[in-house]
Design a protein around this motif. Structure first.
Motif, PDB file in Angstrom:
ATOM      1  N   GLN A 173       0.843  -1.199   0.000  1.00 41.60           N
ATOM      2  CA  GLN A 173       0.000   0.000   0.000  1.00 41.60           C
ATOM      3  C   GLN A 173       0.876   1.246   0.000  1.00 41.60           C
ATOM      4  OE1 GLN A 173      -2.782  -0.165   3.272  1.00 41.60           O
ATOM      5  NE2 GLN A 173      -3.544  -2.194   2.689  1.00 41.60           N
ATOM      6  N   ALA A 174       1.947   1.205   0.794  1.00 40.42           N
ATOM      7  CA  ALA A 174       2.870   2.344   0.870  1.00 40.42           C
ATOM      8  C   ALA A 174       3.514   2.604  -0.488  1.00 40.42           C
ATOM      9  CB  ALA A 174       3.933   2.098   1.934  1.00 40.42           C
ATOM     10  N   LYS A 175       3.898   1.540  -1.198  1.00 32.12           N
ATOM     11  CA  LYS A 175       4.484   1.697  -2.524  1.00 32.12           C
ATOM     12  C   LYS A 175       3.513   2.373  -3.476  1.00 32.12           C
ATOM     13  CE  LYS A 175       7.464  -2.418  -2.225  1.00 32.12           C
ATOM     14  NZ  LYS A 175       7.696  -3.784  -2.770  1.00 32.12           N
ATOM     15  N   ALA A 176       2.252   1.947  -3.437  1.00 31.73           N
ATOM     16  CA  ALA A 176       1.234   2.546  -4.310  1.00 31.73           C
ATOM     17  C   ALA A 176       1.025   4.011  -3.974  1.00 31.73           C
ATOM     18  CB  ALA A 176      -0.082   1.774  -4.187  1.00 31.73           C
ATOM     19  N   PHE A 177       0.998   4.331  -2.682  1.00 29.35           N
ATOM     20  CA  PHE A 177       0.808   5.728  -2.267  1.00 29.35           C
ATOM     21  C   PHE A 177       1.970   6.600  -2.722  1.00 29.35           C
ATOM     22  CE2 PHE A 177      -1.751   4.049   1.595  1.00 29.35           C
ATOM     23  CZ  PHE A 177      -2.850   3.834   0.776  1.00 29.35           C
ATOM     24  N   ILE A 178       3.176   6.071  -2.680  1.00 24.60           N
ATOM     25  CA  ILE A 178       4.347   6.834  -3.125  1.00 24.60           C
ATOM     26  C   ILE A 178       4.249   7.124  -4.622  1.00 24.60           C
ATOM     27  CG2 ILE A 178       6.843   6.721  -3.502  1.00 24.60           C
ATOM     28  CD1 ILE A 178       7.016   5.159  -0.851  1.00 24.60           C
ATOM     29  N   VAL A 179       3.901   6.101  -5.400  1.00 22.43           N
ATOM     30  CA  VAL A 179       3.752   6.287  -6.847  1.00 22.43           C
ATOM     31  C   VAL A 179       2.700   7.348  -7.151  1.00 22.43           C
ATOM     32  CG1 VAL A 179       2.953   5.179  -8.984  1.00 22.43           C
ATOM     33  CG2 VAL A 179       4.542   3.983  -7.476  1.00 22.43           C
ATOM     34  N   ILE A 180       1.604   7.337  -6.406  1.00 20.76           N
ATOM     35  CA  ILE A 180       0.497   8.268  -6.655  1.00 20.76           C
ATOM     36  C   ILE A 180       0.849   9.689  -6.224  1.00 20.76           C
ATOM     37  CG2 ILE A 180      -1.859   8.862  -5.971  1.00 20.76           C
ATOM     38  CD1 ILE A 180      -2.392   5.821  -5.759  1.00 20.76           C
ATOM     39  N   PHE A 181       1.396   9.829  -5.029  1.00 19.93           N
ATOM     40  CA  PHE A 181       1.517  11.164  -4.447  1.00 19.93           C
ATOM     41  C   PHE A 181       2.865  11.844  -4.671  1.00 19.93           C
ATOM     42  CE2 PHE A 181      -1.999   9.435  -1.811  1.00 19.93           C
ATOM     43  CZ  PHE A 181      -2.952  10.348  -2.216  1.00 19.93           C
ATOM     44  N   LEU A 182       3.837  11.142  -5.234  1.00 21.65           N
ATOM     45  CA  LEU A 182       5.104  11.803  -5.552  1.00 21.65           C
ATOM     46  C   LEU A 182       4.911  12.881  -6.618  1.00 21.65           C
ATOM     47  CD1 LEU A 182       8.030  11.874  -4.744  1.00 21.65           C
ATOM     48  CD2 LEU A 182       8.528  10.100  -6.438  1.00 21.65           C
ATOM     49  N   PRO A 183       4.248  12.599  -7.745  1.00 22.93           N
ATOM     50  CA  PRO A 183       3.976  13.687  -8.690  1.00 22.93           C
ATOM     51  C   PRO A 183       3.055  14.752  -8.102  1.00 22.93           C
ATOM     52  CG  PRO A 183       2.857  11.669  -9.363  1.00 22.93           C
ATOM     53  CD  PRO A 183       3.807  11.297  -8.285  1.00 22.93           C
ATOM     54  N   ALA A 184       2.111  14.323  -7.257  1.00 22.56           N
ATOM     55  CA  ALA A 184       1.210  15.288  -6.617  1.00 22.56           C
ATOM     56  C   ALA A 184       1.992  16.255  -5.736  1.00 22.56           C
ATOM     57  CB  ALA A 184       0.149  14.552  -5.799  1.00 22.56           C
ATOM     58  N   PHE A 185       3.057  15.766  -5.096  1.00 22.81           N
ATOM     59  CA  PHE A 185       3.905  16.616  -4.252  1.00 22.81           C
ATOM     60  C   PHE A 185       4.555  17.723  -5.076  1.00 22.81           C
ATOM     61  CE2 PHE A 185       8.304  17.397  -2.828  1.00 22.81           C
ATOM     62  CZ  PHE A 185       8.047  18.023  -1.626  1.00 22.81           C
ATOM     63  N   PHE A 186       5.131  17.372  -6.226  1.00 24.68           N
ATOM     64  CA  PHE A 186       5.768  18.377  -7.086  1.00 24.68           C
ATOM     65  C   PHE A 186       4.743  19.376  -7.612  1.00 24.68           C
ATOM     66  CE2 PHE A 186       9.054  14.997  -7.549  1.00 24.68           C
ATOM     67  CZ  PHE A 186      10.140  15.737  -7.111  1.00 24.68           C
ATOM     68  N   ILE A 187       3.537  18.891  -7.924  1.00 23.07           N
ATOM     69  CA  ILE A 187       2.486  19.778  -8.423  1.00 23.07           C
ATOM     70  C   ILE A 187       2.036  20.736  -7.324  1.00 23.07           C
ATOM     71  CG2 ILE A 187       0.132  19.853  -9.337  1.00 23.07           C
ATOM     72  CD1 ILE A 187       0.729  17.158 -10.688  1.00 23.07           C
ATOM     73  N   ALA A 188       2.000  20.250  -6.089  1.00 16.80           N
ATOM     74  CA  ALA A 188       1.614  21.107  -4.961  1.00 16.80           C
ATOM     75  C   ALA A 188       2.609  22.238  -4.752  1.00 16.80           C
ATOM     76  CB  ALA A 188       1.487  20.273  -3.695  1.00 16.80           C
ATOM     77  N   LEU A 189       3.875  22.007  -5.098  1.00 18.65           N
ATOM     78  CA  LEU A 189       4.895  23.041  -4.944  1.00 18.65           C
ATOM     79  C   LEU A 189       4.745  24.158  -5.972  1.00 18.65           C
ATOM     80  CD1 LEU A 189       8.089  20.861  -4.272  1.00 18.65           C
ATOM     81  CD2 LEU A 189       6.671  22.076  -2.604  1.00 18.65           C
ATOM     82  N   GLN A 190       3.976  23.944  -7.049  1.00 21.14           N
ATOM     83  CA  GLN A 190       3.904  24.945  -8.127  1.00 21.14           C
ATOM     84  C   GLN A 190       3.251  26.260  -7.693  1.00 21.14           C
ATOM     85  OE1 GLN A 190       2.142  22.941 -11.488  1.00 21.14           O
ATOM     86  NE2 GLN A 190       3.815  21.455 -11.647  1.00 21.14           N
ATOM     87  N   PRO A 191       2.217  26.460  -6.941  1.00 18.75           N
ATOM     88  CA  PRO A 191       1.290  25.443  -6.471  1.00 18.75           C
ATOM     89  C   PRO A 191       0.068  25.357  -7.399  1.00 18.75           C
ATOM     90  CG  PRO A 191       0.901  27.485  -5.305  1.00 18.75           C
ATOM     91  CD  PRO A 191       1.964  27.787  -6.326  1.00 18.75           C
ATOM     92  N   ASP A 192      -0.429  24.124  -7.588  1.00 17.24           N
ATOM     93  CA  ASP A 192      -1.626  23.897  -8.400  1.00 17.24           C
ATOM     94  C   ASP A 192      -2.468  22.851  -7.671  1.00 17.24           C
ATOM     95  OD1 ASP A 192      -3.552  23.482 -10.287  1.00 17.24           O
ATOM     96  OD2 ASP A 192      -2.223  22.705 -11.848  1.00 17.24           O
TER      97      ASP A 192
END
Length: 425
Positions: free
Chosen positions: A145-164
């Protein structure tokens, strides 16, 4: 069989292609209505928004051919490479990107802007499908589950920094995919309860919501003890955890809302919940959008006859608020037709996903359906005033090359995977 393999159109689901063409075509018609003026009606005027969108649509054809050119195995074998490439683009845009409307989300190449977050969704879906299609992968294990969450939210983290933050929300759509593949429903229920608690805390205040939650938990505990005297002894950790979660979560919401969120973000929630009225300030877009849609009535005012659309009452109507153009000029009938077409699209994707003989293709198909579903619900909900304003485009309707190509990439990769389901993988 070999000849069919060499034909990039062999096995294509033409119903999905037809739905794509209809949605893109009707989307362009509404962009034309929202961005043209009485002085400028020339269809091939490429200096206009609708003219540029026509170019984007034309360039979608080579994009589609490029996608279909590769064998289905290519997308499975190189999914990790494409995912890493998307992360590099998302990280790079923070350094080399152009700041537009307060967000550094765009690369600018000689006047042409590309938004990497629109393409990252497809690559994340591929990476998640690759991870979960492994025969040794068991989603019930915490580490998986942790692996899946990392795959999902790693790009979301970079997008949040834009922020969008609007684009970040889309990544929660993958929880529907995880649930389909065996993740307990508790995660979705937890998310739903969290959203409800957030809205209640914003509306009533932390004190009353916290007291209510603690009282409800206490009543449940007493009822459990009444049914079975051993209830407390067997569930003591869960009971204590429920109390602690309620306290820290609700107080955390209150702190975040009052000290971290910007005033314009708080105002959007206050307007949504009816705590304030601000039809001339931050709530102007939503107010004008609702009035524009309602003015269309049952059958609409007719193509190019929408006086509110033609009068530019809704700012940037050709982008995230394009559905208001549909509502005014095509009315309830046209608005319903658009939703029906999207529902057909979602149904067809889910139906084809269930017929896949390959787990990778099935998971990717559900990812596509979930992403489209989230975009449709959030965008239309925003335009009709049921959800706060966030920058999420309506698939195939909202103006923009990155948006159109991103959704095209997302859909046609699935079409390619589905076309090869009759072949040996």
């Amino acid at each position: 069989m070999r000849q069919e393999r060499n034909n990039i159109f062999a096995g294509i689901d033409w119903l999905l292609v037809l739905l794509y063409v209809i949605l893109v075509g009707f989307g362009w018609v509404n962009i034309y209505a929202a961005s043209s003026t009485e002085e400028s009606r020339e269809i091939f005027d490429f200096s206009t928004k609708y003219g540029k969108q026509l170019i984007f649509i034309g360039l979608s054809i080579p994009v589609i051919i490029f996608i279909l050119f590769f064998n289905s195995k290519f997308y499975e074998q190189f999914s990790s490479v494409m995912y890493i490439f998307s992360l590099v683009l998302l990280a790079g845009v923070l350094v080399f990107g152009k700041k537009i409307n307060g967000a550094t989300s765009w690369y600018n190449f000689g006047g042409i802007g590309l938004q990497p977050s629109e393409f990252a969704k497809a690559f994340t879906a591929l990476a998640l499908a690759k991870l979960m299609s492994d025969r040794q992968y068991n989603l019930k294990l915490i580490k998986n589950q942790a692996k899946a969450f990392i795959v999902i939210f790693l790009p979301a983290f970079f997008i949040a920094l834009q922020p969008d933050m609007g684009s970040v929300l889309i990544y929660f759509a993958f929880f529907f995919v995880l649930n389909r593949e065996g993740l307990t429903l508790a995660y979705i229920l937890f998310g739903t309860i969290s959203i409800i608690l957030f809205l209640l805390t914003v509306y009533f205040g932390a004190k009353w919501v916290l007291i209510s939650c603690l009282l409800i938990i206490t009543l449940v505990v007493f009822y459990g003890i009444y049914r079975d005297k051993r209830f407390f002894r067997f569930n003591v950790i869960k009971i204590i955890g429920s109390y602690l979660f309620s306290i820290f979560f609700i107080l955390g919401i209150s702190y975040t809302y009052n000290n971290i969120l910007g005033q314009h973000q708080k105002d959007r929630f206050d307007i949504l919940l009816g705590k304030i009225q601000d039809n001339k300030g931050i709530g102007y877009n939503s107010y004008q959008s609702e009035k524009t849609i309602s003015s269309g009535g049952f059958s609409g005012k007719g193509f190019l006859q929408g006086d509110r659309t033609q009068g530019n009452f809704v700012p940037e109507q050709h982008t995230d608020y394009i559905y208001s153009t549909v509502g005014e000029e095509w009315g309830f009938l046209g608005s319903s037709l658009v939703i029906i077409l999207f529902m057909f699209l979602l149904y067809r994707i889910i139906y084809l996903s269930e017929t896949q003989t390959n787990k990778f293709a099935r998971i990717y198909g559900y990812s596509v359906a979930s992403i489209f579903f989230f975009h449709i619900i959030v965008n239309i909900g925003m335009v009709i005033g049921l959800l706060p304003t966030v920058g999420i485009p309506l698939p195939f309707f909202s103006y923009g090359g990155s948006s159109l190509w991103g959704f095209t990439l997302l859909l046609f990769i699935f079409i390619r995977l589905d076309a090869h389901k009759k072949y040996d993988w």
